[in-house]
Design an enzyme around this catalytic site. Structure first.
Site, PDB file in Angstrom:
ATOM      1  N   HIS A  24       0.862  -1.189   0.000  1.00 19.02           N
ATOM      2  CA  HIS A  24       0.000   0.000   0.000  1.00 19.02           C
ATOM      3  C   HIS A  24       0.892   1.231   0.000  1.00 19.02           C
ATOM      4  CE1 HIS A  24      -3.851   2.043   1.828  1.00 19.02           C
ATOM      5  NE2 HIS A  24      -3.163   2.875   1.049  1.00 19.02           N
ATOM      6  N   HIS A  26       1.118   4.775  -2.450  1.00 15.53           N
ATOM      7  CA  HIS A  26       0.730   5.590  -3.614  1.00 15.53           C
ATOM      8  C   HIS A  26       2.021   6.226  -4.111  1.00 15.53           C
ATOM      9  CE1 HIS A  26      -3.600   5.398  -2.538  1.00 15.53           C
ATOM     10  NE2 HIS A  26      -3.086   5.234  -1.323  1.00 15.53           N
ATOM     11  N   HIS A 204      -9.650   0.948  -1.332  1.00 19.42           N
ATOM     12  CA  HIS A 204      -9.613   1.598  -0.032  1.00 19.42           C
ATOM     13  C   HIS A 204     -11.033   1.513   0.550  1.00 19.42           C
ATOM     14  CE1 HIS A 204      -5.822   3.184  -1.358  1.00 19.42           C
ATOM     15  NE2 HIS A 204      -5.680   3.997  -0.340  1.00 19.42           N
ATOM     16  N   GLU A 207     -11.317   3.346   5.894  1.00 16.91           N
ATOM     17  CA  GLU A 207     -10.273   4.265   6.391  1.00 16.91           C
ATOM     18  C   GLU A 207     -11.030   5.350   7.166  1.00 16.91           C
ATOM     19  OE1 GLU A 207      -8.276   6.474   3.279  1.00 16.91           O
ATOM     20  OE2 GLU A 207      -6.649   7.140   4.596  1.00 16.91           O
ATOM     21  N   ASP A 285       1.618   4.030   2.790  1.00 20.08           N
ATOM     22  CA  ASP A 285       0.575   4.862   2.179  1.00 20.08           C
ATOM     23  C   ASP A 285       1.179   6.000   1.341  1.00 20.08           C
ATOM     24  OD1 ASP A 285      -2.044   5.415   1.539  1.00 20.08           O
ATOM     25  OD2 ASP A 285      -2.615   6.224   3.496  1.00 20.08           O
ATOM     26  N   ASP A 286       1.511   7.127   1.996  1.00 18.41           N
ATOM     27  CA  ASP A 286       2.087   8.292   1.307  1.00 18.41           C
ATOM     28  C   ASP A 286       3.273   8.779   2.140  1.00 18.41           C
ATOM     29  OD1 ASP A 286      -0.136   8.857  -0.810  1.00 18.41           O
ATOM     30  OD2 ASP A 286      -1.204   8.582   1.088  1.00 18.41           O
TER      31      ASP A 286
HETATM   32  N1  ADE Z   1      -4.712   8.644  -2.096  1.00 18.54           N
HETATM   33  C1  ADE Z   1      -3.491   8.750  -1.562  1.00 18.54           C
HETATM   34  N2  ADE Z   1      -3.496   8.406  -0.281  1.00 18.54           N
HETATM   35  C2  ADE Z   1      -4.770   8.071   0.027  1.00 18.54           C
HETATM   36  C3  ADE Z   1      -5.421   7.607   1.194  1.00 18.54           C
HETATM   37  N3  ADE Z   1      -4.775   7.432   2.353  1.00 18.54           N
HETATM   38  N4  ADE Z   1      -6.747   7.376   1.136  1.00 18.54           N
HETATM   39  C4  ADE Z   1      -7.416   7.567  -0.002  1.00 18.54           C
HETATM   40  N5  ADE Z   1      -6.850   7.977  -1.126  1.00 18.54           N
HETATM   41  C5  ADE Z   1      -5.530   8.232  -1.114  1.00 18.54           C
HETATM   42 ZN    ZN Z   2      -3.868   4.705   0.457  1.00 22.04          ZN
END
Ligand code: ADE
Ligand code: ZN
Length: 348
Positions: A24, A26, A204, A207, A285-286
């Site tokens: 996971h 992005h 997703h 969340e 994630d990011d």
């Molecule tokens: N795009 C990038 N990060 C995300 C996240 N945590 N939830 C939904 N979309 C995303």
């Molecule tokens: Zn994500």
């Protein structure tokens, strides 16, 4: 507030050196402020921030949407094939340092095609970085095309059309962006078409959205994995379903705290997810926006939650291989390497 006990140095070493898969990430979320500024200069893009520090200072999020607004703005510097390559190559180098042996990368084509960047430019740059990661770092990787759920079903179908000439470069589809108000069933027909095409599917769900979104990701979109999924614990029948079927959850602890899904890491439900017998994994994630790559997620989470042990570390790494879309022979090889990493560092 009580001071957390420091993480045992042997457990920290194990977390950092054990082989693992990242499921996971992005890739646009790995764009560090320094690279955003370098690409802006290279492409002549004006940024509304005076410096790297000023940009980083804007990374104070209150929820998912407040993050997404800045994340999509950051991606505006990506214009050329080399930009996509350089972004993914920078990620792979960081991942190698964290002992990631396999990574499944999400990418958001609509963020780029809506700015006039051709789909081919995006995917060819990313695919070149994936090939280089294999050749130079020994990292296995796959690409997963995510549809932006705040956009229409029609836009998702148009993106799928643009993607099909490049079918060999991606293994599946995902669903990301603003979760609340955009339930999985909005994309039922797109995902059905993707299934017909033999694409794998993830989404997703849970969340910020309710457990109903997880049910519908499973029952309507027929996904193989749930991204995040942490709100499943609100629904015991759902937990039972996820546990019995063995549906993996790609959990992202630092993200969850930065986007205020949990107040602190000490409040995170990862121990409860594991105790419920769910196939949870740890991911970043990011990472450029949330304060750390995968090992930072492991180390900070284990430091904040002392009930997480060496055995949990093993389970999480093993789950990452089990939940991956890699071939069985690769999974078996990585699990053997995982066993060797644990045998090389026996408990005190
Ligand atoms: N795009 C990038 N990060 C995300 C996240 N945590 N939830 C939904 N979309 C995303
Ligand atoms: Zn994500």
């Amino acid at each position: 507030m009580s001071t957390p006990t420091p993480l045992d140095h042997r457990l920290r070493a194990l977390l950092c050196t054990m082989p693992k898969a990242e499921l996971h990430i992005h890739i646009e979320g790995s764009l560090e402020p320094e690279l955003i500024f370098a690409l802006a200069r290279r492409n002549g893009v004006a940024l509304p921030y005076a410096s790297v520090d000023a940009l980083r200072a804007a990374y104070a999020f209150t929820d998912l949407q407040s993050f997404l607004d800045i994340y999509y703005a950051g991606a505006s510097v990506l214009l050329k094939e080399d930009d996509f390559h350089d972004m993914a190559w920078a990620y792979f180098q960081r991942a190698a340092a964290d002992r990631v042996v396999h990574a499944e990368l999400f990418f958001d084509p609509q963020t780029h095609t809506d700015r006039g960047v051709p789909f081919a430019v995006v995917i060819q740059g990313l695919a070149r970085a994936c090939a280089r990661a294999r050749a130079e770092l020994g990292i296995s990787s796959r690409l997963i095309l995510c549809f932006l759920r705040h956009l229409s079903e029609e836009a998702a179908f148009a993106t799928l059309e643009q993607a099909l000439p490049f079918r060999q470069h991606f293994i599946g589809v995902g669903l990301d962006s603003s979760e609340r108000g955009h339930p999985p069933e909005k994309f039922a027909r797109v995902f059905a078409r993707c299934r017909e095409l033999g694409l794998l599917a993830v989404a997703h769900a849970g969340e910020e959205g309710p457990p109903a979104y997880i049910w519908n990701a499973l029952d309507v979109l027929h996904v193989q994995r749930i991204d995040h999924g942490v709100r499943c614990l609100e629904d015991p029948a759902l937990v039972q379903r996820l546990a019995v079927v063995g549906v993996p959850l790609t959990v992202c602890p630092l993200s969850n705290v930065k986007l205020r899904v949990f107040k602190t890491l000490a409040d995170h439900n990862l121990p409860a997810l594991l105790a419920a017998g769910l196939c949870a994994t740890v991911n970043s994630d990011d990472p450029a926006y949330f304060g750390g790559y995968i090992n930072e997620n492991f180390v900070q989470t284990f430091a904040a939650l002392p009930q997480l042990t060496r055995q949990h570390a093993y389970t999480l790494a093993r789950n990452s291989f089990k939940a991956s879309f890699a071939p069985p022979e690769d999974k078996a090889r990585w699990m053997t390497a995982l066993d060797a990493a644990f045998a090389a560092r026996p408990p005190a």
